[in-house]
Design a protein around this motif. Sequence first.
Motif, PDB file in Angstrom:
ATOM      1  N   CYS A 155      -3.878   4.838  -0.468  1.00 47.79           N
ATOM      2  CA  CYS A 155      -4.623   5.599   0.542  1.00 47.79           C
ATOM      3  C   CYS A 155      -4.186   7.054   0.478  1.00 47.79           C
ATOM      4  CB  CYS A 155      -4.373   5.035   1.940  1.00 47.79           C
ATOM      5  SG  CYS A 155      -5.190   5.971   3.249  1.00 47.79           S
ATOM      6  N   VAL A 156      -5.165   7.942   0.457  1.00 49.21           N
ATOM      7  CA  VAL A 156      -4.887   9.376   0.361  1.00 49.21           C
ATOM      8  C   VAL A 156      -5.354  10.052   1.645  1.00 49.21           C
ATOM      9  CG1 VAL A 156      -5.259  11.483  -0.953  1.00 49.21           C
ATOM     10  CG2 VAL A 156      -5.217   9.263  -2.137  1.00 49.21           C
ATOM     11  N   ALA A 157      -4.386  10.518   2.433  1.00 50.87           N
ATOM     12  CA  ALA A 157      -4.683  11.221   3.685  1.00 50.87           C
ATOM     13  C   ALA A 157      -4.056  12.609   3.648  1.00 50.87           C
ATOM     14  CB  ALA A 157      -4.158  10.417   4.881  1.00 50.87           C
ATOM     15  N   LEU A 158      -4.119  13.232   2.485  1.00 50.21           N
ATOM     16  CA  LEU A 158      -3.542  14.559   2.311  1.00 50.21           C
ATOM     17  C   LEU A 158      -4.304  15.589   3.130  1.00 50.21           C
ATOM     18  CD1 LEU A 158      -3.038  14.531  -1.563  1.00 50.21           C
ATOM     19  CD2 LEU A 158      -1.245  14.293   0.185  1.00 50.21           C
ATOM     20  N   ASN A 167      -3.400  13.758  -9.959  1.00 51.40           N
ATOM     21  CA  ASN A 167      -2.171  13.043 -10.295  1.00 51.40           C
ATOM     22  C   ASN A 167      -2.222  11.594  -9.813  1.00 51.40           C
ATOM     23  OD1 ASN A 167      -0.926  15.216 -11.569  1.00 51.40           O
ATOM     24  ND2 ASN A 167       0.131  15.904  -9.724  1.00 51.40           N
ATOM     25  N   ILE A 168      -2.786  11.377  -8.628  1.00 49.79           N
ATOM     26  CA  ILE A 168      -2.893  10.025  -8.082  1.00 49.79           C
ATOM     27  C   ILE A 168      -3.830   9.183  -8.942  1.00 49.79           C
ATOM     28  CG2 ILE A 168      -3.737   8.674  -6.117  1.00 49.79           C
ATOM     29  CD1 ILE A 168      -2.759  11.086  -4.344  1.00 49.79           C
ATOM     30  N   VAL A 201      -8.673   2.637  -3.909  1.00 45.72           N
ATOM     31  CA  VAL A 201      -8.127   3.806  -3.225  1.00 45.72           C
ATOM     32  C   VAL A 201      -9.112   4.294  -2.181  1.00 45.72           C
ATOM     33  CG1 VAL A 201      -9.036   5.308  -5.068  1.00 45.72           C
ATOM     34  CG2 VAL A 201      -7.235   6.163  -3.548  1.00 45.72           C
ATOM     35  N   SER A 202      -8.596   4.642  -1.016  1.00 40.75           N
ATOM     36  CA  SER A 202      -9.412   5.306   0.002  1.00 40.75           C
ATOM     37  C   SER A 202      -8.917   6.739   0.132  1.00 40.75           C
ATOM     38  CB  SER A 202      -9.326   4.583   1.352  1.00 40.75           C
ATOM     39  OG  SER A 202      -7.991   4.550   1.842  1.00 40.75           O
ATOM     40  N   VAL A 203      -9.860   7.656   0.336  1.00 40.56           N
ATOM     41  CA  VAL A 203      -9.537   9.083   0.353  1.00 40.56           C
ATOM     42  C   VAL A 203     -10.192   9.734   1.564  1.00 40.56           C
ATOM     43  CG1 VAL A 203      -9.586  11.246  -0.926  1.00 40.56           C
ATOM     44  CG2 VAL A 203      -9.519   9.074  -2.172  1.00 40.56           C
ATOM     45  N   ILE A 217       0.838  -1.191   0.000  1.00 40.89           N
ATOM     46  CA  ILE A 217       0.000   0.000   0.000  1.00 40.89           C
ATOM     47  C   ILE A 217       0.875   1.243   0.000  1.00 40.89           C
ATOM     48  CG2 ILE A 217      -0.198   0.011   2.533  1.00 40.89           C
ATOM     49  CD1 ILE A 217      -3.028   1.164   2.183  1.00 40.89           C
ATOM     50  N   VAL A 218       0.545   2.199  -0.843  1.00 37.90           N
ATOM     51  CA  VAL A 218       1.216   3.494  -0.825  1.00 37.90           C
ATOM     52  C   VAL A 218       0.273   4.493  -0.182  1.00 37.90           C
ATOM     53  CG1 VAL A 218       0.478   4.036  -3.202  1.00 37.90           C
ATOM     54  CG2 VAL A 218       2.382   5.292  -2.160  1.00 37.90           C
ATOM     55  N   ILE A 219       0.813   5.251   0.757  1.00 37.91           N
ATOM     56  CA  ILE A 219       0.016   6.220   1.511  1.00 37.91           C
ATOM     57  C   ILE A 219       0.547   7.615   1.227  1.00 37.91           C
ATOM     58  CG2 ILE A 219      -0.697   6.986   3.812  1.00 37.91           C
ATOM     59  CD1 ILE A 219      -0.420   4.056   4.727  1.00 37.91           C
ATOM     60  N   PHE A 220      -0.354   8.477   0.779  1.00 36.88           N
ATOM     61  CA  PHE A 220      -0.012   9.880   0.549  1.00 36.88           C
ATOM     62  C   PHE A 220      -0.507  10.682   1.749  1.00 36.88           C
ATOM     63  CE2 PHE A 220      -0.260   7.973  -3.637  1.00 36.88           C
ATOM     64  CZ  PHE A 220       0.850   8.502  -4.292  1.00 36.88           C
TER      65      PHE A 220
END
Length: 205
Positions: free
Chosen positions: A70-73, A91-92, A104-106, A4-7
């Motif tokens: 996962c996007v936690a920006l 971009n993601i 993807v979770s945002v 998993i990549v987490i932003f």
Amino acid sequence: MQKIVIFGGTGMTGQCTVKYALEKGLQVRLMVRNEATLPDAFKGQVEVVSGDVTNSTDVANAVQGQDLVCVALGTRNDLQPTTVLSTGMQNIVDAMKAVGLRKVSVCLSSFLFFKPDKVPKMFIDLNAEHKKMLDIIKASGLEYRAVFPPHIADEPSGEYVTAFDKSPGLTRSISKYDLGKFLVESLFDEQYAGKQIGLCTKPSC
């Protein structure tokens, strides 16, 4: 082992997401602008790639070879107008589609459930940016989980409840630990695919 990549993994919610992903046994990658911001607890536990979410090449590099996103920006406490979050979201999405990633979770905000004139004035600009992120993810064709938390509280994990297309409305907060957990767990539960999800802490009595 799934990857998993987490932003946004060095922020308050992001750190809790990373910790839970590691506890779950996932292989975690973080993209960070400055490696000096990496918490000591993560060193040696996660793969770190340097980059900026507004740079499409950096984002493409970050999602390469991953299974989940996962996007936690966030903006921390900065409520000034910005396009960083929506640019990063686009971009993601583009990077995911280029390599065939689907899930993807945002993390967004429960203010998106409000009528525009009911959003507190201090949050209007940030809410507009969250709305852009939501529009991007809804149009993406991906198996997204759009998560709309209320106030994110620095409090211990507890029980929480969820609802589709609305806030559960039982309380006005969610533990940062529970939010981090849900951002990961929702990726493994198909009932949340393509949904807008409200959640909050369950009352103790």
